[in-house]
Write a protein that holds these residues in place. Structure first.
Motif, mmCIF file in Angstrom:
data_model
loop_
_atom_site.group_PDB
_atom_site.id
_atom_site.type_symbol
_atom_site.label_atom_id
_atom_site.label_comp_id
_atom_site.label_asym_id
_atom_site.label_seq_id
_atom_site.Cartn_x
_atom_site.Cartn_y
_atom_site.Cartn_z
ATOM 1 N N ALA A 50 -1.677 -2.891 35.524
ATOM 2 C CA ALA A 50 -1.467 -1.806 34.572
ATOM 3 C C ALA A 50 -2.645 -0.849 34.682
ATOM 4 C CB ALA A 50 -1.373 -2.356 33.151
ATOM 5 N N THR B 129 1.933 1.326 24.075
ATOM 6 C CA THR B 129 0.647 1.766 23.560
ATOM 7 C C THR B 129 0.956 2.467 22.246
ATOM 8 O OG1 THR B 129 0.784 3.775 24.858
ATOM 9 C CG2 THR B 129 -0.493 1.982 25.790
ATOM 10 N N THR C 246 2.598 0.828 35.286
ATOM 11 C CA THR C 246 2.562 -0.591 35.613
ATOM 12 C C THR C 246 3.238 -0.829 36.949
ATOM 13 O OG1 THR C 246 4.650 -1.033 34.485
ATOM 14 C CG2 THR C 246 2.636 -1.245 33.179
ATOM 15 N N LEU D 51 -4.143 2.634 32.779
ATOM 16 C CA LEU D 51 -4.056 3.549 31.647
ATOM 17 C C LEU D 51 -4.998 4.714 31.898
ATOM 18 C CD1 LEU D 51 -2.899 4.017 28.786
ATOM 19 C CD2 LEU D 51 -4.895 2.812 27.916
ATOM 20 N N LEU E 188 0.502 5.145 30.594
ATOM 21 C CA LEU E 188 0.493 3.795 31.141
ATOM 22 C C LEU E 188 1.399 3.718 32.356
ATOM 23 C CD1 LEU E 188 -0.252 0.774 30.883
ATOM 24 C CD2 LEU E 188 1.790 0.530 29.460
#
Length: 102
Positions: free
Chosen positions: A35, A14, A44, A37, A42
């Motif tokens: 993912a 990002t 995952t 956010l 972030l």
């Protein structure tokens, strides 16, 4: 997305803290990643999103196209993806996630 010998991982960055909270489930070929956010952080993981993702993206890759993060982003930018849920988050996905410099 890169595939390590023992597990798939995401290779995304990002560019700056982003004031958005969203979750994506990304499908390509026979695997799925998710993912999330939140507050610029972030997270995952391998497999489907554990809850209900805000957007599900399924990349329609060519038969000879490697199922990589770059290929999925190219497919999304060219409209070769199927999406469900909150479609407007596809633009957010493309804005937030960048492909690392080669």
């Amino acid at each position: 997305m890169r595939t390590a010998p023992d597990r798939p991982t995401t290779a995304v960055t990002t560019p700056k803290p982003v004031a958005v909270a969203a979750s994506w489930e990304i499908h390509a070929r026979d695997f799925a990643l998710h993912a999330v956010l939140t507050d610029g952080k972030l997270e995952t993981g391998v497999g489907p999103h554990p809850g209900k993702p805000d957007l599900v993206i399924t990349a329609n890759l060519a038969d000879d196209e490697l199922a990589s993060y770059r290929a999925i982003v190219r497919a999304a930018k060219s409209g070769r993806v199927d999406v469900s849920c909150r479609r407007k988050l596809l633009d957010t996905f493309l804005r937030v996630f960048t492909v690392p410099a080669a």
